[in-house]
Design an enzyme around this catalytic site. Structure first.
Site, short mmCIF file in Angstrom:
data_model
loop_
_atom_site.label_atom_id
_atom_site.label_comp_id
_atom_site.label_asym_id
_atom_site.label_seq_id
_atom_site.Cartn_x
_atom_site.Cartn_y
_atom_site.Cartn_z
N GLY A 141 -13.57 6.93 -8.63
CA GLY A 141 -12.23 7.31 -9.06
C GLY A 141 -11.17 7.14 -7.99
N HIS B 216 -8.64 7.85 2.70
CA HIS B 216 -8.05 9.19 2.77
C HIS B 216 -9.12 10.23 2.50
CE1 HIS B 216 -7.52 7.65 -1.33
NE2 HIS B 216 -7.67 8.89 -1.76
N CYS C 216 0.83 -1.21 0.00
CA CYS C 216 0.00 0.00 0.00
C CYS C 216 0.87 1.26 0.00
CB CYS C 216 -0.92 -0.01 1.22
SG CYS C 216 -1.80 1.54 1.46
P1 AMP Z 1 -7.90 9.23 -4.87
O1 AMP Z 1 -7.82 9.37 -6.37
O2 AMP Z 1 -9.12 9.82 -4.26
O3 AMP Z 1 -7.66 7.78 -4.47
O4 AMP Z 1 -6.71 10.09 -4.29
C1 AMP Z 1 -5.39 9.67 -4.27
C2 AMP Z 1 -4.55 10.90 -4.24
O5 AMP Z 1 -3.25 10.53 -3.84
C3 AMP Z 1 -4.42 11.63 -5.57
O6 AMP Z 1 -4.93 12.96 -5.44
C4 AMP Z 1 -2.93 11.60 -5.85
O7 AMP Z 1 -2.46 12.80 -6.44
C5 AMP Z 1 -2.35 11.41 -4.45
N1 AMP Z 1 -1.04 10.81 -4.39
C6 AMP Z 1 -0.60 9.71 -5.06
N2 AMP Z 1 0.67 9.42 -4.72
C7 AMP Z 1 1.05 10.37 -3.82
C8 AMP Z 1 2.25 10.62 -3.09
N3 AMP Z 1 3.34 9.84 -3.21
N4 AMP Z 1 2.28 11.70 -2.26
C9 AMP Z 1 1.20 12.49 -2.13
N5 AMP Z 1 0.04 12.29 -2.77
C10 AMP Z 1 -0.04 11.26 -3.62
#
Ligand code: AMP
Length: 113
Positions: free
Chosen positions: A92, A99, A4
């Site tokens: 999405g 989170h 994860c």
């Molecule tokens: P979701 O699409 O709602 O699952 O949100 C996942 C979020 O995680 C997206 O807005 C991504 O830009 C963010 N994300 C993915 N990898 C990272 C990372 N390494 N550091 C910070 N945010 C991230």
């Protein structure tokens, strides 16, 4: 969870731009911000999504919602902000670790779907 992404961020194996941390939750800046302020707030315990919230683990979700206003105040979001949690493929969700997005710093679009 070994595979994860957000568990790896919690463990410190992947760097993040932290804005808040305590024993049970972590908040850090989204790597691809959709607004001037875009912060993710996560529980340290692995819960896959809102769909995995139960009577046993909902305390950490309540705690997240106690801390979100503190983060918003610290970020200067006095004019308002949005809290979003995408749950599952139709919404999405791309990272299967619960989170909450905090979005603010501009007038946000009103579309919900
Ligand atoms: P979701 O699409 O709602 O699952 O949100 C996942 C979020 O995680 C997206 O807005 C991504 O830009 C963010 N994300 C993915 N990898 C990272 C990372 N390494 N550091 C910070 N945010 C991230």
């Amino acid at each position: 969870m070994a595979d994860c992404l957000f568990c790896k961020i919690i463990a410190g194996d992947i760097p993040s731009n932290k804005v808040y941390e305590d024993e049970t939750i972590l908040a850090f800046r989204d790597i691809a911000p959709q607004a001037p302020t875009h912060i993710l707030v996560i529980p340290k315990v692995h819960i896959p999504s809102v769909d995995g919230v139960t009577a046993e683990n909902s305390g950490v979700v309540a705690h997240i919602f106690e801390v979100i206003p503190q983060i918003a105040r610290a970020e200067g979001l006095a004019n308002g902000y949005r809290v979003v949690s995408n749950c599952g493929p139709d919404a999405g969700q791309t990272v299967p670790h619960l989170h909450f997005h905090i979005l603010g710093g501009k007038q946000l679009a009103l579309e919900m779907a």
